[in-house]
Design an enzyme around this catalytic site. Structure first.
Site, PDB file in Angstrom:
ATOM      1  N   SER A 174       0.833  -1.204   0.000  1.00  0.00           N
ATOM      2  CA  SER A 174       0.000   0.000   0.000  1.00  0.00           C
ATOM      3  C   SER A 174       0.863   1.247   0.000  1.00  0.00           C
ATOM      4  O   SER A 174       2.002   1.241   0.480  1.00  0.00           O
ATOM      5  CB  SER A 174      -0.891   0.017   1.247  1.00  0.00           C
ATOM      6  N   TYR A 187      -2.356  -1.170  10.265  1.00  0.00           N
ATOM      7  CA  TYR A 187      -2.448  -1.532   8.847  1.00  0.00           C
ATOM      8  C   TYR A 187      -1.178  -1.128   8.097  1.00  0.00           C
ATOM      9  O   TYR A 187      -0.581  -1.937   7.375  1.00  0.00           O
ATOM     10  CB  TYR A 187      -3.666  -0.847   8.228  1.00  0.00           C
TER      11      TYR A 187
END
Length: 283
Positions: A174, A187
């Site tokens: 990400s 995350y």
């Protein structure tokens, strides 16, 4: 297994694409050219979002697809219909990638049904927004790492004996790994681990002719954020801070996975592609 699914649904994750408005764009944008002809791909998190778009594009390029997902059965059936609509085979496999035994079973089912495995796409993930690190429970921290990075280890461990020279592993990291995220501490930490895992695994498997790369999407319109993965404040202006001024669509990310999966990327391993709307990051 049941307890895990119930826990995840406390905030509606992973979310159902059939309930999302507007619907994400998963449709491939161009005719296929056989770049994955008669290959077999296993895609985790393939019921919706980026995973569905990857499954659709892989099928258009000639691949059969094992559609691995947690518990969104209607979405998974839709993905299978999309793959079959491209004239390819699809099998749905429901379960938790954070469970090593499930990963072994999912790969075994793929081999039993399709006879081989050429491409492993580790795309499944979860996120939970918290603006204060003290609000991240031990259960949430363990669960996020279990899904996002442990699941990749487990899938690779299960798949490795079936992957031959020329096979490809693609991990979804990400943009948050590179620029951080003030409300996605756990995350973004897993995404950093995924990037390090990708680079290390690429070195580990280079001698076997297995390429390992990653894709680091920016803000992409999928069920992950609207169904509990982002705060209401973030959703109100989701993607607007990118240079392109909008969120991306899954079918704008899927071509990065296709490129890394096929022979076009035969001289690439240990690399990360960045479909992120123009955000400039290092690495």
């Amino acid at each position: 297994m049941t307890k895990t699914v119930e826990m995840i649904h406390e905030d509606d994750l992973p979310g159902e694409e059939r309930k999302l408005e507007p619907k994400p764009d998963w449709q491939p944008r161009y005719p296929g050219s056989g770049r994955l002809q008669d290959k077999v791909a296993l895609v985790t998190g393939a019921d919706s979002g980026i995973g569905r778009a990857v499954a659709a594009l892989f099928a258009r390029e000639g691949a059969d697809v094992a559609v691995v997902y947690l518990c969104e059965h209607e979405d998974a059936r839709k993905t299978c219909e999309i793959v079959e609509g491209e004239g390819r085979r699809a099998i749905p496999i429901a379960g938790d990638v954070g469970d090593a035994a499930f990963c072994q079973a999912a790969v075994a089912k793929t081999i039993d049904s399709m006879g081989r495995l050429d491409v492993l796409v580790n795309n499944a993930g979860e996120q939970h927004p918290d603006k204060d690190i003290r609000d991240i429970s031990e259960e949430q921290l363990r669960r996020t790492f279990q899904t996002n990075i442990f699941g990749m280890f487990f899938m690779v461990q299960a798949a490795l004996k079936h992957l031959k020279d020329g096979a490809s592993i693609i991990n979804c990291t990400s943009v948050t790994m590179y620029k951080g995220s003030g409300e996605l501490l756990d995350y973004s930490a897993t995404k950093g681990a995924i990037t390090a895992f990708t680079r290390s695994l690429s070195s580990n498997l280079a001698g076997k002719g297995i390429r390992v790369n990653g894709v680091a999407p920016g803000p992409i319109w999928t069920p992950l954020n609207p169904f509990g993965g982002a705060s209401p404040e973030k959703l109100e202006h989701f993607g607007e801070s990118t240079p392109l001024g909008r969120a991306g669509q899954p079918n704008e990310v899927a071509p990065s996975f296709l490129f890394l999966a096929c022979e076009d990327a035969s001289y690439m391993t240990g690399q990360i592609l960045h479909p992120n709307g123009g955000i400039i990051i290092g690495g």
